[in-house]
Design an enzyme around this catalytic site. Sequence first.
Site, PDB file in Angstrom:
ATOM      1  N   CYS A   1     -24.086  31.129  52.337  1.00 37.87           N
ATOM      2  CA  CYS A   1     -25.761  32.277  52.346  1.00 37.87           C
ATOM      3  C   CYS A   1     -25.174  33.127  52.225  1.00 37.87           C
ATOM      4  O   CYS A   1     -25.465  34.675  51.905  1.00 37.87           O
ATOM      5  CB  CYS A   1     -26.941  31.277  53.063  1.00 37.87           C
ATOM      6  N   ASP A   2     -24.888  33.620  53.688  1.00 38.66           N
ATOM      7  CA  ASP A   2     -25.032  34.718  54.223  1.00 38.66           C
ATOM      8  C   ASP A   2     -23.465  35.498  54.166  1.00 38.66           C
ATOM      9  O   ASP A   2     -23.866  36.844  54.652  1.00 38.66           O
ATOM     10  CB  ASP A   2     -25.077  34.478  55.652  1.00 38.66           C
TER      11      ASP A   2
ATOM     12  N   CYS B   1     -23.913  30.068  57.766  1.00 35.16           N
ATOM     13  CA  CYS B   1     -24.071  29.480  56.370  1.00 35.16           C
ATOM     14  C   CYS B   1     -23.620  30.484  55.544  1.00 35.16           C
ATOM     15  O   CYS B   1     -23.906  31.322  55.735  1.00 35.16           O
ATOM     16  CB  CYS B   1     -25.305  29.018  56.266  1.00 35.16           C
TER      17      CYS B   1
END
Length: 509
Positions: A340-341, A337
């Site tokens: 997200c990361d 992701c």
Amino acid sequence: MILDAEIKAQLAQYLQLMENDIVLKVSAGDDQVSRDMLALVDELATMSSKIKVEKTRLERTPSFSVNRIGEDTGVTFAGVPLGHEFTSLVLALLQVSGRPPKVDQAVIDQIKNIKGTYHFESYVSLTCHNCPDVVQALNVMSVLNPNISHTMIDGAAFKDEVEQKGIMAVPTVFLNGEPFASGRMSLEEILAKLGSTPDASAFAEKEPFDVLVVGGGPAGATAAIYAARKGIRTGIVAERFGGQILDTLGIENFISVKYTEGPKLAASLEEHVKHYNVDIMNLQRAKRLEKKDLIEVELENGAVLKSKTVILATGARWRNLGVPGEAEFKNKGVAYCPHCDGPLFEGKHVAVIGGGNSGIEAAIDLAGIAKHVTVLEFAPELKADAVLQDRLYSLPNVTVIKNAQTKEITGTDKVNGITYIDRATGEEHHIELQGVFVQIGLVPNTEWLEGVVERNRFGEIIVDKRGATNVPGVFAAGDCTDSAYKQIIISMGSGATAALGAFDYLIRN
Ligand SMILES: Cc1cc2nc3c(=O)[nH]c(=O)nc-3n(C[C@H](O)[C@H](O)[C@H](O)COP(=O)(O)OP(=O)(O)OC[C@H]3O[C@@H](n4cnc5c(N)ncnc54)[C@H](O)[C@@H]3O)c2cc1C
């Protein structure tokens, strides 16, 4: 001024909802993050007479806790909770002041009854759209139960701590100093992980359903609503209500809504399903389907549900590369992701595997954060749309390697490189890097149906124009089927089709 005028105007309205006085206990130093945090806290205090501020020393500096007067609540923010975490801060202010959280009474009782002492620490990034759900769930738990506390930690403000704990994915949650979970989790999922989950006996008494939907994404939710609106007995079993949209940031093609975000759409879906008389069995995974007089669906917890018709809407999940190192270094440099990361790879060298639209979008996003991005594409050409490719090639810190077969992701305790084979020459190459984002498409969640329901060579369930499978009474919808295109609106349409198909079947049989 740390908050812009528009946000301040909205915030002012929210702060009027505060019920009692609260005190923000602030631990600040001389650094820039401390100064920003103090500016935020002071601004909040000037906006509501119910907010008091005290200086103190907390475990982390800069950080501040949100407390009732005379009682520490256990809700702490380390760093400056702006970006996606600003809502978490506003909710914490309201809830600590006495405003009840928007959670079912049964869940509130469940939280209040938790025994033992639990200190949670959640590591987040302010651009992570999965993080606020986890932060807000843990804050609700802290507000409701005096034995539970929670500190949200902005990884960007506590880089050494993040590095030392080897955190390479957000949100990552520690409980009492030990790793607890990684990735998006709902309040119910956290409670289940703490051991507070209904077991098989809770399902034993269930009467057979007319329609049992398996899967709680856009397809399953739509099927359940269409079935329930026919006034027939409807149930829905979902491993994770919401499905893939929980991992989606912006959605701009959900027709009639110009822009929304996945988690918001998932919450609306759930609210819509709850409006009807649907038995929702969330956090339950189906593992076996068998056609007898009725159709039986067995869950992982051993319970067997019975129904006259079943609609399979189990969707799809990220495809794994299946090379050595991928599973071993998941969340230790291997990520799926980018939204997200990505921020955890600031200034680092990362690879994106996959040159389709999602891979190239990820590479473009990551190029704004990482020092360098290498795209590895298996085919001789990228498959992404030309406009995306043009953007990619305009970026100075991106390298594209085509004809590259990933052989291994290497590392010690975390990723340190990737080995690939140049398919044109057969030569092996190794690149030193710190992160690998895998973006090679999706696989349908249908393995558990092997030999029971007819599937194509990709594992997709074969359906007719009414959504019927080869098993009488069993229908399917959405990304788990052989539909030509996989989109939210298409899944919803096929969910409706399958429910109407099931209803027709019930009338005729
Ligand atoms: C990053 C990303 C971005 C996207 N962006 C867009 C976009 O902008 N616009 C768009 O239209 N589409 C987009 N899509 C595609 C869209 O999300 C999917 O087409 C849609 O979610 C499919 O819905 P579904 O209900 O068929 O399956 P899913 O959303 O995959 O839901 C499947 C459900 O089944 C459950 N489940 C799975 N196995 C079991 C089991 N054994 N037992 C019980 N439950 C089970 C899951 O927990 C989940 O609840 C995107 C997808 C991704 C991954």
